[in-house]
Enzyme design. Structure first.
Site, mmCIF file in Angstrom:
data_model
loop_
_atom_site.group_PDB
_atom_site.id
_atom_site.type_symbol
_atom_site.label_atom_id
_atom_site.label_comp_id
_atom_site.label_asym_id
_atom_site.label_seq_id
_atom_site.Cartn_x
_atom_site.Cartn_y
_atom_site.Cartn_z
ATOM 1 C CG ASP A 14 30.567 37.419 47.034
ATOM 2 O OD1 ASP A 14 30.710 36.818 46.253
ATOM 3 O OD2 ASP A 14 30.201 38.688 46.800
ATOM 4 C CE LYS A 17 28.730 30.634 47.679
ATOM 5 N NZ LYS A 17 28.723 32.131 48.219
ATOM 6 N N GLY A 41 31.816 33.834 42.095
ATOM 7 C CA GLY A 41 33.326 33.974 42.185
ATOM 8 C C GLY A 41 33.824 33.453 43.509
ATOM 9 C CG HIS A 42 32.664 29.979 44.660
ATOM 10 N ND1 HIS A 42 32.000 28.900 44.801
ATOM 11 C CD2 HIS A 42 31.873 30.886 44.766
ATOM 12 C CE1 HIS A 42 30.859 29.185 44.623
ATOM 13 N NE2 HIS A 42 30.665 30.299 44.657
ATOM 14 C CD GLN A 222 24.986 32.546 42.406
ATOM 15 O OE1 GLN A 222 24.491 31.448 42.087
ATOM 16 N NE2 GLN A 222 26.175 32.755 41.845
ATOM 17 C CB ALA A 297 35.483 37.307 43.482
ATOM 18 N N GLY A 300 34.454 43.180 40.694
ATOM 19 C CA GLY A 300 35.168 44.292 41.284
ATOM 20 C C GLY A 300 34.196 45.183 42.076
ATOM 21 C CG ASP A 331 39.951 37.272 59.577
ATOM 22 O OD1 ASP A 331 39.098 36.813 59.498
ATOM 23 O OD2 ASP A 331 40.658 37.999 58.857
HETATM 24 P P1 GDP Z 1 32.613 32.751 47.809
HETATM 25 O O1 GDP Z 1 31.729 33.387 46.709
HETATM 26 O O2 GDP Z 1 31.452 32.362 49.125
HETATM 27 O O3 GDP Z 1 33.388 31.605 47.565
HETATM 28 O O4 GDP Z 1 33.224 33.896 48.626
HETATM 29 P P2 GDP Z 1 34.278 34.923 47.790
HETATM 30 O O5 GDP Z 1 35.440 34.233 47.189
HETATM 31 O O6 GDP Z 1 33.554 35.949 46.882
HETATM 32 O O7 GDP Z 1 34.478 36.119 49.078
HETATM 33 C C1 GDP Z 1 35.322 35.837 50.305
HETATM 34 C C2 GDP Z 1 36.243 36.786 50.253
HETATM 35 O O8 GDP Z 1 36.976 36.514 51.522
HETATM 36 C C3 GDP Z 1 37.695 36.064 49.383
HETATM 37 O O9 GDP Z 1 38.433 37.070 48.901
HETATM 38 C C4 GDP Z 1 38.283 35.224 50.456
HETATM 39 O O10 GDP Z 1 39.635 35.051 50.186
HETATM 40 C C5 GDP Z 1 38.014 36.037 51.843
HETATM 41 N N1 GDP Z 1 38.085 35.073 53.081
HETATM 42 C C6 GDP Z 1 37.378 33.878 53.112
HETATM 43 N N2 GDP Z 1 37.609 33.504 54.297
HETATM 44 C C7 GDP Z 1 38.071 34.487 55.055
HETATM 45 C C8 GDP Z 1 38.570 34.680 56.637
HETATM 46 O O11 GDP Z 1 38.111 34.025 57.303
HETATM 47 N N3 GDP Z 1 38.884 35.792 56.732
HETATM 48 C C9 GDP Z 1 39.493 36.999 56.021
HETATM 49 N N4 GDP Z 1 39.916 38.135 56.242
HETATM 50 N N5 GDP Z 1 39.164 36.662 54.547
HETATM 51 C C10 GDP Z 1 38.397 35.576 54.202
HETATM 52 P P1 IMO Z 2 29.006 33.795 44.787
HETATM 53 O O1 IMO Z 2 28.888 32.449 44.461
HETATM 54 C C1 IMO Z 2 27.331 37.659 45.526
HETATM 55 C C2 IMO Z 2 23.961 38.915 42.750
HETATM 56 C C3 IMO Z 2 24.235 40.014 41.649
HETATM 57 C C4 IMO Z 2 22.924 40.591 41.648
HETATM 58 C C5 IMO Z 2 21.956 39.383 41.701
HETATM 59 C C6 IMO Z 2 21.607 38.735 40.450
HETATM 60 O O2 IMO Z 2 30.475 34.275 44.459
HETATM 61 O O3 IMO Z 2 28.700 34.027 46.105
HETATM 62 P P2 IMO Z 2 22.847 37.599 38.485
HETATM 63 O O4 IMO Z 2 24.039 37.984 37.648
HETATM 64 O O5 IMO Z 2 22.797 36.107 39.438
HETATM 65 O O6 IMO Z 2 21.518 37.490 37.695
HETATM 66 O O7 IMO Z 2 22.651 38.700 39.614
HETATM 67 O O8 IMO Z 2 22.778 38.484 42.353
HETATM 68 N N1 IMO Z 2 24.933 37.832 42.715
HETATM 69 C C7 IMO Z 2 25.828 37.803 43.754
HETATM 70 N N2 IMO Z 2 26.516 38.347 44.707
HETATM 71 N N3 IMO Z 2 27.898 36.528 45.237
HETATM 72 C C8 IMO Z 2 27.584 35.822 43.957
HETATM 73 O O9 IMO Z 2 28.042 34.671 43.786
HETATM 74 C C9 IMO Z 2 26.645 36.455 43.257
HETATM 75 N N4 IMO Z 2 26.008 35.781 42.037
HETATM 76 C C10 IMO Z 2 25.094 36.944 41.855
HETATM 77 O O10 IMO Z 2 25.412 40.979 42.196
HETATM 78 O O11 IMO Z 2 22.697 41.381 43.005
HETATM 79 MG MG MG Z 3 31.785 35.246 45.578
#
Ligand code: GDP
Ligand code: IMO
Ligand code: MG
Length: 427
Positions: A14, A17, A41-42, A222, A297, A300, A331
């Site tokens: 998270d 990416k 969840g991207h 991840q 994402a 929840g 930020d």
């Molecule tokens: P990913 O799994 O690595 O793609 O990241 P996620 O989407 O799960 O989580 C990143 C969260 O931070 C999302 O809700 C994005 O919309 C938000 N986000 C990404 N970059 C920024 C940033 O620079 N500032 C803020 N405030 N939110 C960001």
């Molecule tokens: P993105 O790509 C954050 C965590 C789960 C759990 C562990 C194992 O959005 O960054 P799994 O279902 O993969 O067997 O769960 O890994 N986990 C993540 N945490 N971001 C993710 O993906 C994750 N994918 C799995 O919460 O701790």
């Molecule tokens: Mg994510």
């Protein structure tokens, strides 16, 4: 022959990416996912709209790039159909731009049930998985019991029934009495839907593209600390999230890796169970969660929040061969008087700068350096010469500690809230 660039998370996932892959996509011809599945969840935001992608690469919203789901990925036909149909409904010509590897492993309905049963059996030691069947699917892959997407064209019903029945037998030994008729019917519909996509030998497609000087960006899921080999085992996911995962998950040779973009947040989060040395249980942790909207994402769930951990980041940079760093969400810290960075650990009174084997059990005391905050709203800043001095000091400090340039800064969730620095090295 060109090389592939790899973009991956350096923390516990998270990091942001999805956002950055979307921002970088215009410079590439192909975007490819190489591991993980719908546990990811991207999130992407642009033009006032927000999308959360789970299995589909984040390069689908720019102009015409081909997106590939590589062999290292696991797909759930039910969730894939839901995600893809929603994108098609919003006008994305997905069947023209998305290709799936024949060697993708399939998540069966019974894999999800096994994931839940495994977690239940672990009791208070549970991993806190996303419940998507990721672990059991990769387990079947490694133990040579998996079902692959290419199998849908060869005696599929028999192969599916054998895999399902094997799972049912295991579930029964675990005291479960599985019933999944409805799920199975939806799953089979998902399989039919997937047949409408280009199902390819993606290793040939990608290597041919490289030969033709096309540019390829590999999108990790991840993060490094969730890697099955190098993460905080067993509180990890079941795939190699690190750079070498791009080689095995796409069929790209190690000498074909170019830039490695390592993404991290200006602080640190984790969702699910497992160790987190710099976790904050106080008001500051809560403030970061509220300001950063740190809720999963996919599930929840509340994300656990803490200060940035440079011991873990240095480890991740080493394992991945990171060439450029991308810092996200600074930020969120805009209003802080002071910011802390963990520069070392103390384990049983002994200082160390290594991420330890016993990260789960050791009593790790983070050693912090405190830096002054920048107290400036940075969300509308678009170029590096507008950055506040204290923030520049913070970046200088991080670059020195991490011995790697920070070439992109993200100051908000929107595509536009991205500062590309002059040190950025293009594809
Ligand atoms: P990913 O799994 O690595 O793609 O990241 P996620 O989407 O799960 O989580 C990143 C969260 O931070 C999302 O809700 C994005 O919309 C938000 N986000 C990404 N970059 C920024 C940033 O620079 N500032 C803020 N405030 N939110 C960001
Ligand atoms: P993105 O790509 C954050 C965590 C789960 C759990 C562990 C194992 O959005 O960054 P799994 O279902 O993969 O067997 O769960 O890994 N986990 C993540 N945490 N971001 C993710 O993906 C994750 N994918 C799995 O919460 O701790
Ligand atoms: Mg994510």
């Amino acid at each position: 022959m060109t090389k592939v660039d790899v973009l991956l998370g350096l923390q516990w996932g998270d990091e942001g990416k999805g956002k950055v892959v979307d921002v970088l996509t215009p410079a590439y011809d192909i975007v490819a996912r190489f591991q993980g599945g719908p546990n990811a969840g991207h999130t992407l935001e642009f033009d006032g709209k927000k999308y959360v992608l789970r299995s589909i690469p984040s390069g689908i919203f720019q102009k015409g790039q081909i997106n590939i789901i590589g062999n290292g990925v696991v797909l759930d036909p039910i969730l894939f159909k839901e995600e893809a149909e929603a994108l098609e409904a919003s006008g994305i010509p997905l069947k023209n731009i998305l290709k799936l590897s024949k060697k993708v492993h399939l998540i069966l309905p019974t894999h999800r049930l096994l994931d839940a049963a495994n977690e239940k059996a672990k009791g208070s030691n549970k991993i806190g998985t996303t419940g998507k069947g990721i672990g059991p699917t990769y387990t079947d892959k490694i133990s040579r019991n998996g079902l692959r997407l290419g199998d849908v064209f060869h005696d599929f019903d028999t192969k599916y029934a054998a895999a399902r029945d094997r799972h049912v037998a295991i579930l029964k030994t675990m005291g479960e009495n599985p019933s999944f008729d409805e799920l199975e019917a939806k799953w089979l519909q998902g399989i039919e839907y997937m047949k409408g996509f280009d199902i390819i030998d993606s290793e040939y497609e990608i290597n041919a593209a490289l030969k033709n000087d096309k540019k390829v960006l590999c999108e990790g899921a991840q993060g490094t600390l969730l890697d099955v080999d190098f993460g905080s085992y067993p509180f990890v996911t079941s795939s190699n999230t690190i750079c070498s995962g791009a080689c095995s998950g796409l069929g790209v040779a190690p000498n074909r890796i170019g830039e490695v973009f390592g993404i991290f947040k200006a602080y640190c989060t984790r969702v699910g169970s497992g160790p987190f040395p710099t976790e904050l249980f106080d008001e500051t942790g809560k403030t970061i969660r509220d300001l950063g909207h740190e809720y999963g994402a996919v599930t929840g769930r509340e994300r656990r929040c803490g200060w940035i951990d440079l011991v873990a980041l240095k480890y991740a940079i080493m394992i991945n061969g990171v060439t450029q760093l991308i810092m996200m969400k600074s930020d969120v810290l805009d209003g802080f008087d002071e910011i802390k960075a963990c520069v070392g650990y103390e384990i049983d009174g002994v200082p160390t700068d290594r991420f330890p084997f016993d990260v789960n059990t050791d009593d790790i005391k983070p050693v912090y350096k405190t830096l002054p905050g920048w107290k400036t709203d940075m969300t509308k800043i678009s170029s590096e010469d507008q950055l506040p001095a204290q923030f520049k000091n913070y970046i200088d400090f991080l670059e020195k500690e991490l011995e790697t340039p920070i070439t992109i800064l993200s100051v908000g969730p929107d595509r536009e809230q991205t500062i590309v620095r002059s040190s950025f090295k293009k594809a």
